[in-house]
Scaffold this motif. Structure first.
Motif, mmCIF file in Angstrom:
data_model
loop_
_atom_site.group_PDB
_atom_site.id
_atom_site.type_symbol
_atom_site.label_atom_id
_atom_site.label_comp_id
_atom_site.label_asym_id
_atom_site.label_seq_id
_atom_site.Cartn_x
_atom_site.Cartn_y
_atom_site.Cartn_z
ATOM 1 N N PRO A 276 29.138 81.710 120.012
ATOM 2 C CA PRO A 276 27.900 82.482 120.157
ATOM 3 C C PRO A 276 26.643 81.674 119.831
ATOM 4 O O PRO A 276 25.551 82.009 120.294
ATOM 5 C CB PRO A 276 28.089 83.641 119.170
ATOM 6 N N ASP A 277 26.798 80.598 119.055
ATOM 7 C CA ASP A 277 25.660 79.746 118.703
ATOM 8 C C ASP A 277 25.388 78.667 119.737
ATOM 9 O O ASP A 277 24.498 77.827 119.539
ATOM 10 C CB ASP A 277 25.896 79.087 117.338
ATOM 11 N N GLY A 278 26.150 78.663 120.830
ATOM 12 C CA GLY A 278 25.907 77.689 121.884
ATOM 13 C C GLY A 278 26.598 76.362 121.698
ATOM 14 O O GLY A 278 26.281 75.393 122.406
ATOM 15 N N GLU A 279 27.550 76.276 120.771
ATOM 16 C CA GLU A 279 28.325 75.048 120.622
ATOM 17 C C GLU A 279 29.509 75.070 121.580
ATOM 18 O O GLU A 279 29.974 76.135 122.007
ATOM 19 C CB GLU A 279 28.819 74.900 119.186
ATOM 20 N N LEU A 280 30.023 73.905 121.906
ATOM 21 C CA LEU A 280 31.191 73.771 122.762
ATOM 22 C C LEU A 280 32.393 73.463 121.881
ATOM 23 O O LEU A 280 32.467 72.395 121.272
ATOM 24 C CB LEU A 280 30.974 72.669 123.793
ATOM 25 N N TYR A 281 33.306 74.418 121.799
ATOM 26 C CA TYR A 281 34.502 74.212 120.980
ATOM 27 C C TYR A 281 35.418 73.199 121.667
ATOM 28 O O TYR A 281 35.685 73.313 122.866
ATOM 29 C CB TYR A 281 35.245 75.534 120.791
ATOM 30 N N PRO A 282 35.897 72.177 120.946
ATOM 31 C CA PRO A 282 36.767 71.160 121.551
ATOM 32 C C PRO A 282 38.181 71.704 121.739
ATOM 33 O O PRO A 282 39.081 71.451 120.936
ATOM 34 C CB PRO A 282 36.715 70.013 120.534
ATOM 35 N N SER A 283 38.385 72.435 122.813
ATOM 36 C CA SER A 283 39.629 73.192 123.012
ATOM 37 C C SER A 283 40.688 72.429 123.789
ATOM 38 O O SER A 283 41.793 72.938 123.951
ATOM 39 C CB SER A 283 39.313 74.498 123.749
ATOM 40 N N ALA A 284 40.370 71.215 124.275
ATOM 41 C CA ALA A 284 41.338 70.421 125.030
ATOM 42 C C ALA A 284 41.518 69.088 124.315
ATOM 43 O O ALA A 284 40.694 68.182 124.446
ATOM 44 C CB ALA A 284 40.844 70.206 126.458
ATOM 45 N N ARG A 285 42.598 68.977 123.563
ATOM 46 C CA ARG A 285 42.767 67.845 122.661
ATOM 47 C C ARG A 285 44.025 67.058 122.982
ATOM 48 O O ARG A 285 44.856 67.478 123.778
ATOM 49 C CB ARG A 285 42.824 68.338 121.210
ATOM 50 N N ASP A 286 44.165 65.926 122.323
ATOM 51 C CA ASP A 286 45.398 65.159 122.404
ATOM 52 C C ASP A 286 46.459 65.820 121.533
ATOM 53 O O ASP A 286 46.144 66.535 120.580
ATOM 54 C CB ASP A 286 45.169 63.733 121.921
ATOM 55 N N LEU A 287 47.717 65.538 121.850
ATOM 56 C CA LEU A 287 48.787 66.030 120.990
ATOM 57 C C LEU A 287 48.730 65.330 119.629
ATOM 58 O O LEU A 287 48.303 64.177 119.528
ATOM 59 C CB LEU A 287 50.149 65.792 121.632
ATOM 60 N N PRO A 288 49.161 66.019 118.573
ATOM 61 C CA PRO A 288 49.106 65.429 117.234
ATOM 62 C C PRO A 288 49.981 64.195 117.072
ATOM 63 O O PRO A 288 51.109 64.150 117.547
ATOM 64 C CB PRO A 288 49.613 66.569 116.337
ATOM 65 N N ARG A 289 49.426 63.212 116.396
ATOM 66 C CA ARG A 289 50.148 61.993 116.047
ATOM 67 C C ARG A 289 49.616 61.490 114.713
ATOM 68 O O ARG A 289 48.432 61.644 114.409
ATOM 69 C CB ARG A 289 49.969 60.931 117.137
ATOM 70 N N LEU A 290 50.468 60.888 113.938
ATOM 71 C CA LEU A 290 50.083 60.493 112.583
ATOM 72 C C LEU A 290 49.077 59.355 112.538
ATOM 73 O O LEU A 290 48.280 59.259 111.606
ATOM 74 C CB LEU A 290 51.323 60.083 111.784
ATOM 75 N N SER A 291 49.058 58.486 113.535
ATOM 76 C CA SER A 291 48.285 57.257 113.434
ATOM 77 C C SER A 291 46.803 57.508 113.218
ATOM 78 O O SER A 291 46.128 56.736 112.541
ATOM 79 C CB SER A 291 48.478 56.411 114.697
ATOM 80 N N THR A 292 46.269 58.569 113.791
ATOM 81 C CA THR A 292 44.856 58.885 113.586
ATOM 82 C C THR A 292 44.667 60.148 112.759
ATOM 83 O O THR A 292 43.538 60.521 112.444
ATOM 84 C CB THR A 292 44.138 59.058 114.928
ATOM 85 N N GLY A 293 45.779 60.801 112.411
ATOM 86 C CA GLY A 293 45.671 62.078 111.708
ATOM 87 C C GLY A 293 45.081 61.968 110.317
ATOM 88 O O GLY A 293 44.328 62.842 109.887
ATOM 89 N N ILE A 294 45.416 60.909 109.613
ATOM 90 C CA ILE A 294 44.925 60.787 108.242
ATOM 91 C C ILE A 294 43.406 60.661 108.227
ATOM 92 O O ILE A 294 42.710 61.329 107.454
ATOM 93 C CB ILE A 294 45.598 59.593 107.536
ATOM 94 N N GLY A 295 42.885 59.817 109.121
ATOM 95 C CA GLY A 295 41.428 59.671 109.189
ATOM 96 C C GLY A 295 40.744 60.966 109.556
ATOM 97 O O GLY A 295 39.705 61.324 108.981
ATOM 98 N N HIS A 296 41.311 61.700 110.515
ATOM 99 C CA HIS A 296 40.728 62.974 110.932
ATOM 100 C C HIS A 296 40.749 63.980 109.793
ATOM 101 O O HIS A 296 39.758 64.649 109.506
ATOM 102 C CB HIS A 296 41.504 63.512 112.136
ATOM 103 N N ALA A 297 41.891 64.087 109.111
ATOM 104 C CA ALA A 297 42.027 65.084 108.053
ATOM 105 C C ALA A 297 41.136 64.782 106.857
ATOM 106 O O ALA A 297 40.545 65.687 106.266
ATOM 107 C CB ALA A 297 43.494 65.168 107.606
#
Length: 335
Positions: A126-147
């Motif tokens: 409702p605030d006009g943001e674009l939700y990132p609804s199309a993502r890559d499948l989860p993988r550990l290699s970048t998960g720690i940095g993201h989390a």
């Protein structure tokens, strides 16, 4: 889609759990979303506010399907889709508003991608943001940095790689699409047994995409179709419970990717890491909210729609493992 695709009702399964006035807004928005007739099935997880019953009485094309208890989002969606073995159907949250032509745009995109098992719209807040609804499948290699960094540095490279927010919106395959609004090819859906009812809420969409992708189906992001997702109602009402079920579902999915005795230490580390993040999210609303969205819905004004020759299968791109939850709690409780 079959020869009767233009005249046969399109089934729209809306999973409900005391959705309130949002349900009427969702149902009424369907009038401009497609030129096809629709049949709306309210797969109800035990609502107590009476809104699904009132909607079924008010709209002749709406049918109430009492599930008999609060079984979760995926299990309720399975029940709503039961008996439909071919063609397409839609699974949606009750706090969505479909913008004009959005369902027709999803169906048109499905026609351009014959191997599309699911097709998902752009999701605008409702605030006009674009939700990132199309993502890559989860993988550990970048998960720690993201989390660890997403909540304080939303533009970090790990989160950007997982969410693919550095790309302008375009029609393309994705690793998985948000289950808050999905056009589903029923043959593909049934080929993997539908949603795994073991996920009460969250990650059932990730799990479905992974299993369908393993069979060669694609998940296509079609930002030419737009829906507005209100969200946040139950998250604000029961934030700790929402965080618990989100992290529990993440642990279930990731543990399933690393089975066997040799991965037992990794599963233990995942349990500890996700458990610690969950506890921190209890005391920090900023951590609980996750990474802020990086794009505005205004970028949807011009969106390429035709698949490119270099379109990649959805199963080949995978990245991070903890995502901020788009609120699906109006569809089911979080116990």
């Amino acid at each position: 889609m079959g020869p009767d695709a233009g005249t046969a009702p399109l089934r729209v399964v809306v999973v409900t759990y005391s959705p309130g006035e949002a349900l009427d807004r969702c149902i009424e928005s369907l009038a401009d979303a497609t030129v096809r007739p629709v049949e709306v099935v309210l797969a109800d997880n035990g609502s107590t506010d009476g809104s699904p019953e009132r909607a079924a009485a008010r709209y002749p094309y709406v049918r109430l399907l009492p599930i008999g208890g609060n079984v979760g989002y995926g299990a309720a969606a399975n029940a709503g889709l039961a008996g439909l073995t071919s063609g397409y159907a839609v699974v949606a949250n009750p706090d969505l508003r479909f913008e004009s032509g959005s369902l027709d745009a999803l169906l048109e995109a499905a026609g351009r991608w014959p191997r599309a098992g699911t097709v998902g719209p752009a999701i605008r807040t409702p605030d006009g943001e674009l939700y990132p609804s199309a993502r890559d499948l989860p993988r550990l290699s970048t998960g720690i940095g993201h989390a660890l960094l997403g909540w304080v540095w939303p533009a970090n490279p790990w989160t950007a790689r997982y969410r693919r927010e550095r790309e302008a919106p375009r029609e393309r395959p994705a690793g998985w699409l948000s289950g808050s609004c999905l056009l589903v090819d029923m043959a593909a859906f049934h080929s993997v047994g539908g949603f795994d009812p073991g996920y009460f809420m969250y990650f059932e969409d990730v799990d479905l995409a992974a299993r369908m992708g393993a069979r060669g189906w694609l998940h296509v992001y079609a930002p030419g179709a737009v829906v507005v997702h209100e969200g946040g109602h139950a998250t604000r009402r029961e934030p700790h419970r929402m965080q618990r079920v989100h992290h529990t579902s993440a642990l279930r999915y990731l543990s399933g990717q690393y089975p066997g005795r040799r991965h037992a230490p990794l599963r233990a580390a995942l349990r500890a890491g996700l458990g610690g993040r969950m506890l921190v999210s209890y005391i920090s609303a900023r951590v609980a909210a996750g990474a802020r969205f990086q794009r505005r819905a205004g970028e949807l004004a011009v969106v390429p729609t035709m698949p490119s020759a270099s379109a990649e299968p959805s199963a080949t791109r995978t990245s991070a493992w903890v995502r901020p939850a788009i609120d699906r709690s109006s569809a089911c409780d979080t116990r």
